[in-house]
Motif scaffolding. Structure first.
Motif, PDB file in Angstrom:
ATOM      1  N   LEU A 196     -44.757 -61.870  11.985  1.00 52.55           N
ATOM      2  CA  LEU A 196     -43.864 -62.975  11.621  1.00 52.55           C
ATOM      3  C   LEU A 196     -43.705 -63.057  10.103  1.00 52.55           C
ATOM      4  CD1 LEU A 196     -45.242 -65.590  14.164  1.00 52.55           C
ATOM      5  CD2 LEU A 196     -43.039 -64.424  14.275  1.00 52.55           C
ATOM      6  N   GLY A 197     -43.619 -61.903   9.451  1.00 53.65           N
ATOM      7  CA  GLY A 197     -43.580 -61.829   7.999  1.00 53.65           C
ATOM      8  C   GLY A 197     -42.428 -62.573   7.347  1.00 53.65           C
ATOM      9  N   TRP A 198     -41.335 -62.764   8.029  1.00 55.74           N
ATOM     10  CA  TRP A 198     -40.205 -63.502   7.452  1.00 55.74           C
ATOM     11  C   TRP A 198     -40.475 -65.007   7.465  1.00 55.74           C
ATOM     12  CZ3 TRP A 198     -40.410 -61.640  12.306  1.00 55.74           C
ATOM     13  CH2 TRP A 198     -40.180 -62.539  13.334  1.00 55.74           C
ATOM     14  N   LEU A 199     -41.547 -65.415   8.126  1.00 57.90           N
ATOM     15  CA  LEU A 199     -41.993 -66.812   8.129  1.00 57.90           C
ATOM     16  C   LEU A 199     -43.355 -66.859   7.438  1.00 57.90           C
ATOM     17  CD1 LEU A 199     -41.263 -67.674  11.888  1.00 57.90           C
ATOM     18  CD2 LEU A 199     -39.844 -68.265   9.909  1.00 57.90           C
ATOM     19  N   PRO A 200     -43.369 -66.735   6.121  1.00 53.86           N
ATOM     20  CA  PRO A 200     -44.663 -66.627   5.441  1.00 53.86           C
ATOM     21  C   PRO A 200     -45.537 -67.863   5.660  1.00 53.86           C
ATOM     22  CG  PRO A 200     -42.833 -66.697   3.854  1.00 53.86           C
ATOM     23  CD  PRO A 200     -42.243 -66.752   5.225  1.00 53.86           C
ATOM     24  N   ALA A 201     -46.677 -67.602   6.214  1.00 51.14           N
ATOM     25  CA  ALA A 201     -47.674 -68.641   6.474  1.00 51.14           C
ATOM     26  C   ALA A 201     -48.992 -67.941   6.754  1.00 51.14           C
ATOM     27  CB  ALA A 201     -47.257 -69.497   7.663  1.00 51.14           C
ATOM     28  N   TRP A 202     -50.056 -68.697   6.705  1.00 51.21           N
ATOM     29  CA  TRP A 202     -51.362 -68.096   6.982  1.00 51.21           C
ATOM     30  C   TRP A 202     -51.722 -68.221   8.459  1.00 51.21           C
ATOM     31  CZ3 TRP A 202     -56.197 -70.322   8.190  1.00 51.21           C
ATOM     32  CH2 TRP A 202     -56.187 -71.699   8.335  1.00 51.21           C
ATOM     33  N   GLY A 203     -50.900 -68.939   9.231  1.00 53.74           N
ATOM     34  CA  GLY A 203     -51.108 -69.076  10.659  1.00 53.74           C
ATOM     35  C   GLY A 203     -49.877 -69.692  11.307  1.00 53.74           C
ATOM     36  N   TYR A 204     -49.814 -69.602  12.634  1.00 46.03           N
ATOM     37  CA  TYR A 204     -48.605 -69.986  13.359  1.00 46.03           C
ATOM     38  C   TYR A 204     -48.929 -70.794  14.610  1.00 46.03           C
ATOM     39  CZ  TYR A 204     -46.902 -66.364  10.305  1.00 46.03           C
ATOM     40  OH  TYR A 204     -46.614 -65.623   9.177  1.00 46.03           O
ATOM     41  N   VAL A 205     -48.074 -71.776  14.874  1.00 48.06           N
ATOM     42  CA  VAL A 205     -48.173 -72.576  16.086  1.00 48.06           C
ATOM     43  C   VAL A 205     -46.777 -72.633  16.700  1.00 48.06           C
ATOM     44  CG1 VAL A 205     -48.665 -74.856  17.042  1.00 48.06           C
ATOM     45  CG2 VAL A 205     -50.125 -73.916  15.238  1.00 48.06           C
ATOM     46  N   LEU A 206     -46.648 -72.083  17.896  1.00 47.26           N
ATOM     47  CA  LEU A 206     -45.386 -72.107  18.621  1.00 47.26           C
ATOM     48  C   LEU A 206     -45.474 -73.166  19.709  1.00 47.26           C
ATOM     49  CD1 LEU A 206     -45.535 -69.281  17.250  1.00 47.26           C
ATOM     50  CD2 LEU A 206     -44.200 -68.425  19.158  1.00 47.26           C
ATOM     51  N   LEU A 207     -44.517 -74.066  19.722  1.00 48.42           N
ATOM     52  CA  LEU A 207     -44.483 -75.155  20.688  1.00 48.42           C
ATOM     53  C   LEU A 207     -43.263 -74.990  21.579  1.00 48.42           C
ATOM     54  CD1 LEU A 207     -45.230 -78.041  18.165  1.00 48.42           C
ATOM     55  CD2 LEU A 207     -46.875 -76.830  19.608  1.00 48.42           C
ATOM     56  N   PHE A 208     -43.497 -74.934  22.877  1.00 45.24           N
ATOM     57  CA  PHE A 208     -42.412 -74.769  23.843  1.00 45.24           C
ATOM     58  C   PHE A 208     -42.261 -76.048  24.655  1.00 45.24           C
ATOM     59  CE2 PHE A 208     -43.822 -70.533  22.853  1.00 45.24           C
ATOM     60  CZ  PHE A 208     -42.658 -69.776  22.842  1.00 45.24           C
ATOM     61  N   GLU A 209     -41.170 -76.752  24.408  1.00 44.09           N
ATOM     62  CA  GLU A 209     -40.874 -77.967  25.159  1.00 44.09           C
ATOM     63  C   GLU A 209     -40.227 -77.595  26.491  1.00 44.09           C
ATOM     64  OE1 GLU A 209     -39.290 -81.267  22.680  1.00 44.09           O
ATOM     65  OE2 GLU A 209     -39.098 -79.669  21.186  1.00 44.09           O
ATOM     66  N   HIS A 210     -40.511 -78.382  27.521  1.00 42.98           N
ATOM     67  CA  HIS A 210     -39.879 -78.237  28.844  1.00 42.98           C
ATOM     68  C   HIS A 210     -40.016 -76.823  29.421  1.00 42.98           C
ATOM     69  CE1 HIS A 210     -37.601 -81.427  26.617  1.00 42.98           C
ATOM     70  NE2 HIS A 210     -38.119 -82.110  27.626  1.00 42.98           N
ATOM     71  N   ALA A 211     -41.192 -76.238  29.279  1.00 47.33           N
ATOM     72  CA  ALA A 211     -41.421 -74.869  29.756  1.00 47.33           C
ATOM     73  C   ALA A 211     -41.306 -74.757  31.270  1.00 47.33           C
ATOM     74  CB  ALA A 211     -42.778 -74.369  29.285  1.00 47.33           C
ATOM     75  N   ASP A 212     -41.451 -75.869  31.969  1.00 48.09           N
ATOM     76  CA  ASP A 212     -41.389 -75.833  33.424  1.00 48.09           C
ATOM     77  C   ASP A 212     -40.025 -75.402  33.942  1.00 48.09           C
ATOM     78  OD1 ASP A 212     -43.021 -76.211  35.755  1.00 48.09           O
ATOM     79  OD2 ASP A 212     -41.721 -77.916  36.262  1.00 48.09           O
ATOM     80  N   THR A 213     -38.989 -75.637  33.170  1.00 49.23           N
ATOM     81  CA  THR A 213     -37.650 -75.218  33.595  1.00 49.23           C
ATOM     82  C   THR A 213     -37.611 -73.713  33.807  1.00 49.23           C
ATOM     83  OG1 THR A 213     -36.670 -77.037  32.339  1.00 49.23           O
ATOM     84  CG2 THR A 213     -35.197 -75.260  33.000  1.00 49.23           C
ATOM     85  N   LEU A 214     -38.076 -72.962  32.828  1.00 43.50           N
ATOM     86  CA  LEU A 214     -38.102 -71.504  32.948  1.00 43.50           C
ATOM     87  C   LEU A 214     -39.106 -71.067  34.008  1.00 43.50           C
ATOM     88  CD1 LEU A 214     -37.054 -68.774  31.848  1.00 43.50           C
ATOM     89  CD2 LEU A 214     -39.003 -68.812  30.271  1.00 43.50           C
ATOM     90  N   ARG A 215     -40.245 -71.725  34.060  1.00 40.39           N
ATOM     91  CA  ARG A 215     -41.281 -71.368  35.039  1.00 40.39           C
ATOM     92  C   ARG A 215     -40.755 -71.448  36.467  1.00 40.39           C
ATOM     93  NH1 ARG A 215     -46.304 -74.107  37.591  1.00 40.39           N
ATOM     94  NH2 ARG A 215     -45.104 -76.016  37.327  1.00 40.39           N
ATOM     95  N   ARG A 216     -39.964 -72.462  36.749  1.00 42.04           N
ATOM     96  CA  ARG A 216     -39.427 -72.636  38.104  1.00 42.04           C
ATOM     97  C   ARG A 216     -38.202 -71.755  38.366  1.00 42.04           C
ATOM     98  NH1 ARG A 216     -41.446 -77.092  40.890  1.00 42.04           N
ATOM     99  NH2 ARG A 216     -42.750 -78.476  39.636  1.00 42.04           N
ATOM    100  N   ALA A 217     -37.341 -71.613  37.372  1.00 39.71           N
ATOM    101  CA  ALA A 217     -36.086 -70.879  37.570  1.00 39.71           C
ATOM    102  C   ALA A 217     -36.277 -69.367  37.544  1.00 39.71           C
ATOM    103  CB  ALA A 217     -35.071 -71.289  36.506  1.00 39.71           C
ATOM    104  N   ALA A 218     -37.189 -68.896  36.737  1.00 40.41           N
ATOM    105  CA  ALA A 218     -37.377 -67.448  36.561  1.00 40.41           C
ATOM    106  C   ALA A 218     -38.866 -67.144  36.407  1.00 40.41           C
ATOM    107  CB  ALA A 218     -36.586 -66.971  35.344  1.00 40.41           C
ATOM    108  N   PRO A 219     -39.619 -67.255  37.503  1.00 38.44           N
ATOM    109  CA  PRO A 219     -41.077 -67.083  37.398  1.00 38.44           C
ATOM    110  C   PRO A 219     -41.508 -65.734  36.829  1.00 38.44           C
ATOM    111  CG  PRO A 219     -40.388 -67.371  39.702  1.00 38.44           C
ATOM    112  CD  PRO A 219     -39.184 -67.558  38.853  1.00 38.44           C
ATOM    113  N   GLU A 220     -40.778 -64.669  37.117  1.00 36.95           N
ATOM    114  CA  GLU A 220     -41.151 -63.362  36.567  1.00 36.95           C
ATOM    115  C   GLU A 220     -40.952 -63.330  35.056  1.00 36.95           C
ATOM    116  OE1 GLU A 220     -39.312 -60.140  38.696  1.00 36.95           O
ATOM    117  OE2 GLU A 220     -40.068 -60.869  40.622  1.00 36.95           O
ATOM    118  N   ASP A 221     -39.850 -63.904  34.589  1.00 33.95           N
ATOM    119  CA  ASP A 221     -39.621 -63.968  33.144  1.00 33.95           C
ATOM    120  C   ASP A 221     -40.671 -64.849  32.473  1.00 33.95           C
ATOM    121  OD1 ASP A 221     -37.394 -62.334  33.381  1.00 33.95           O
ATOM    122  OD2 ASP A 221     -35.974 -64.002  33.423  1.00 33.95           O
ATOM    123  N   PHE A 222     -41.034 -65.934  33.114  1.00 31.80           N
ATOM    124  CA  PHE A 222     -42.060 -66.826  32.574  1.00 31.80           C
ATOM    125  C   PHE A 222     -43.392 -66.088  32.461  1.00 31.80           C
ATOM    126  CE2 PHE A 222     -45.285 -70.193  32.935  1.00 31.80           C
ATOM    127  CZ  PHE A 222     -44.884 -71.025  31.904  1.00 31.80           C
TER     128      PHE A 222
END
Length: 143
Positions: free
Chosen positions: A82-108
């Motif tokens: 993630l070099g274009w996002l210079p930081a010493w660490g990263y936190v990715l937050l996914f809101e409403h992940a259940d939508t993808l989990r239910r609609a496309a379980p393999e992709d999830f």
């Protein structure tokens, strides 16, 4: 977090990984990450029902380079560096992940694998790296 109400030290690479949390936990996690000077990236998966839409949303929220290839391998490569996002660490937050989990379980499931691989890679390089996917409360009570 919601499921078991435990707190991680987001500055510790060894605790990095992929975690399921309640929607209400995301703001607290973002605040903690910013306090610790970690880069926070929020991706809303509400209405996201397939891989292409997921990759499109990630390209926007992560401000992925124009050369991003819009496939799983490209995402894996991008999340490892993630070099274009210079930081010493990263936190990715996914809101409403259940939508993808239910609609496309393999992709999830594939997304979880890509995120886990990136977290492992980061831990091996002593970089804090966390992904938090928000699920509804009923997802935690075995229903």
């Amino acid at each position: 977090m919601s499921a078991h109400r435990f707190d991680l030290d987001l500055t510790q690479p060894a605790q990095g990984g992929v975690y399921f949390v309640g929607q209400d936990d995301l703001d607290r996690l973002a605040k903690t990450a910013r306090r610790d000077a970690l880069h926070v990236c929020r991706t809303d998966l509400g209405g996201c029902t397939d891989k292409q839409e997921l990759l499109r949303r990630l390209a926007v929220s992560l401000t992925l380079p124009a050369s991003f290839g819009f496939n799983w391998d490209a995402l894996a490569d991008a999340l490892r560096d993630l070099g274009w996002l210079p930081a010493w660490g990263y936190v990715l937050l996914f809101e409403h992940a259940d939508t993808l989990r239910r609609a496309a379980p393999e992709d999830f499931t594939t997304l979880l694998g890509v995120l886990d691989d990136a977290a492992t890679f980061a831990a091996d390089h002593d970089i804090p790296w966390f992904a938090f996917l928000a699920l509804p409360d009923e997802a935690f009570d075995g229903s």
